[in-house]
Write an enzyme that holds these catalytic residues in place. Sequence first.
Site, mmCIF file in Angstrom:
data_model
loop_
_atom_site.group_PDB
_atom_site.id
_atom_site.type_symbol
_atom_site.label_atom_id
_atom_site.label_comp_id
_atom_site.label_asym_id
_atom_site.label_seq_id
_atom_site.Cartn_x
_atom_site.Cartn_y
_atom_site.Cartn_z
ATOM 1 N N SER B 463 0.866 -1.181 0.000
ATOM 2 C CA SER B 463 0.000 0.000 0.000
ATOM 3 C C SER B 463 0.896 1.222 0.000
ATOM 4 O O SER B 463 2.071 1.141 0.356
ATOM 5 C CB SER B 463 -0.860 -0.028 1.264
ATOM 6 N N TYR B 476 -2.010 -0.918 10.255
ATOM 7 C CA TYR B 476 -2.135 -1.216 8.827
ATOM 8 C C TYR B 476 -0.836 -0.870 8.107
ATOM 9 O O TYR B 476 -0.282 -1.666 7.339
ATOM 10 C CB TYR B 476 -3.310 -0.422 8.251
#
Lengths: 283, 593
Positions: B463, B476
């Site tokens: 990401s 995350y």
Amino acid sequence: MVSRVKDERAPDLQGFREVQRLAYACAEAVAARLKPGVTEREAARMQREWLRERGVRDWFHLPFAWFGDRTAFTGFKVPLQFFPTNRRLEPGMPFILDMAPVYKGFTADIGYSGCLGLNPLHDRLLADLEVHRELILREVRERRPLREIYEDVERLMIQQGYANRHRAYPFGVIAHKVDRVAERHWSPTVFGFGTQSLKGILSDAVHGHREGWSPLWSPYRFSDHPPQPGLWAVEPHLGFRGTGAKFEEILVVTDSRDPEQSAFWLDDDLPHVRRWAEERVTA
Amino acid sequence: MSLQNLPGARERRVSTGGIDLCVVELGDATQPTIVLVHGYPDSKEVWTQVARQLAEQWHVVLYDVRGHGRSTAPVPLRGGFTLEKLTDDFLAVVDAVSPDRPVHVVGHDWGSVQAWEFATVSRTEGRIASFTSMSGPSLDHFGHWIKRRMSRPTPRRVGQLLGQGAKSWYVYMLHTPVLPELAWRGPLGKQWPRILERLEKVPPGDYPTPSLPNDAAHGAWLYRDNVRSRLRRPRADAFAHVPVQLITPTGDIFLSEQLYDELDAWVPQLTRRSLPAKHWVPRTRPDQLASWIGEFAAANEEAAQGGVPVRDTSPTGAHADRFGGQLVLVTGAAGGIGRATAFAFAEAGARVVAVDRDAEGASRTAELARLIGAPAAWAETVDVSDEQAMEKLAEKVAAEYGIVDVLVNNAGIGLSGSFLETTAEEWKNVLDVNLWGVIHGCRLFGKQMADRGQGGHIVNTASAAAYQPSRALPAYSTSKAAVLMLSECLRAELAEKSIGVSAICPGIVNTNITATTRFAGADAAEEKRLRRRTSKLYGMRNYPPEKVADAILRAVVRNEAVVPVTPESHAARFVSRLSPGVLRGIARLKPPL
């Protein structure tokens, strides 16, 4: 069973049903005449002429035809792209015919999806539209805000693996109100829309604005209200990688308290509904 | 021939024009025939692994080209290797092994150069059903290719000429008298196996055979007898009368890919394939070749049996030449980027395994994948964080569908909220899926790929959060940063096995992840509000997962290491390298939720 509500509106509903059937008959007749090499413009003209020959003089909007990846509105950014082009039909290509004739003052707005020859993907999309028809009716009967129903339809499309292509329609609408239209000798169109019908929609919009509802069923705040009684031309439109499929037909919403009478599809004897019934029998 | 490596092989001799050819047959002789023609400096043993696999379904025929292996050499050698004579040999072999029906020809290197002649001259018409070419252009096409570039030179065309001219250094060398023979019979012949092993990563085995020095010395006449004459006066009628499958190894050091740019003009029915490999693909990629050859022959055989002309049913999606017929496994395939990726591979003609813990969503992906072009697609229900379940999956996939060519570790979950409010359980949960899921995938499927030794590719979905710190996404971001580093380390390790590893950093993409993201420290109502709000923001950004899928396919084709996708991801990556302090400043901002 003929209900009280249906009784009250029966003459009107009969008129709408008649024009909707006429439009679907036109779609089926034109679809049967489509051959490889026919252009979108020719298909649109065939619809117009077929309906003119049967007494249609006015339109909510002029007939459209979309072929191939245009059925999924690939790359549609401006409203002009809705108009028929010189795209030619090829074997295996999906197509959509969309027309909104006014007949004896009654309006219909229909969408007919078909395919020239075999296309299993298109068949799958068409079959997957059935649950949308059921979902919309169920949630309208539950009097859920239109915006929420819209979101649920969109969610279901995404779950099915598809994109919501009615997002590409003006205001992203999934449906709009239709009504009776005054019959005039001269009924011009502006950008493909009949002026009488536009007037009706505009007056509904003004009226609705005061009362807190809208004649357009969209994903936006102005559709955040329970279903408004009247006739709605509902058109869920699935798109999947260059293939699109939709139906469009009239949903009757009433103010009855009986859930079944509060909303119902104007007619269940339509090509896509018959097709689903046949598929169930074969299955 | 080392027949012990080819169970069931039957050897016979075929005489033609004073030459005795050594021909080997495998498989059921009643089945349609595939003839494999070897290149230079090879003998038929170069095909051992491909032949073994094809023989399960086909009647496979290999032969030593005149002057090679156990076939006899012409006397004198000069003038004995012309394409006309090689065509005589081919027809003699075909008449002996398949007198009644046309054969499917496959050629590598000089085998392919010869087979182009077979496929374009009239006397073989009706004797060939299809032709698969790899690493060997038609000399006539090549001659025209050069002429076109010489007669109308543009900077690009001159560049192509010079590039191929440099790659053809060995052709000039082979035209010198005596020296090549001396080299091959001397040090080069001895060193050749090691050179192949080092430069081409050709695994050791029954190839090259001890006949190599002789084969190479005789084979020099292939060049001397044909190259100059054909390049100077290429045939103008070299049109293929059979469907052709062109397999182009993208890392071929002898032939540039541009050589085949104008091939469509010569071949009415052309199927293109590309393979990230070097020159000796019959040794380094036998599985892929056997699958493509079998598939192509079957398609043309079917058409020949039905009496209808071949209809081109090859996939039309982007990179279909690269992924057609490959096996691709995608985790998190029930929606968002995973589903879009599965569809993109399906459109390219790959076989797809859609893995997700949502069984219904995965099977839906598989069903639609089949409808849009995947020759086969399967759904598997697995939680990627469950080690045992992943082990079972890896075993099942290997046993039932084969070794995965491309693995996409995409499954992931979102977790938002400050560090101090994130519980240990939430940390564990997010790391289990986002990091351990990737570790399990890479470990299990990566090992299978490495053991097979025929390349492959692993894509891990990281990401933009992997290099963009944020006070809102500590868990995350940590998991994704770990995925990024894991990918880079693995890339270094697997490079020697020709397995590429890419980390994809999409950025803000309109997927369902926001609707299922956990918000640490928020009660149910607040979490619902935050999910709705985030989904709305992502919806407004409206970056489609299909574009990420395109980036993933491109990353595999180009073997890219780290791939930011959205503009904001590109910008964050750029700033993280140029001025990380700016990103640290941004990390302190509270998100607008």
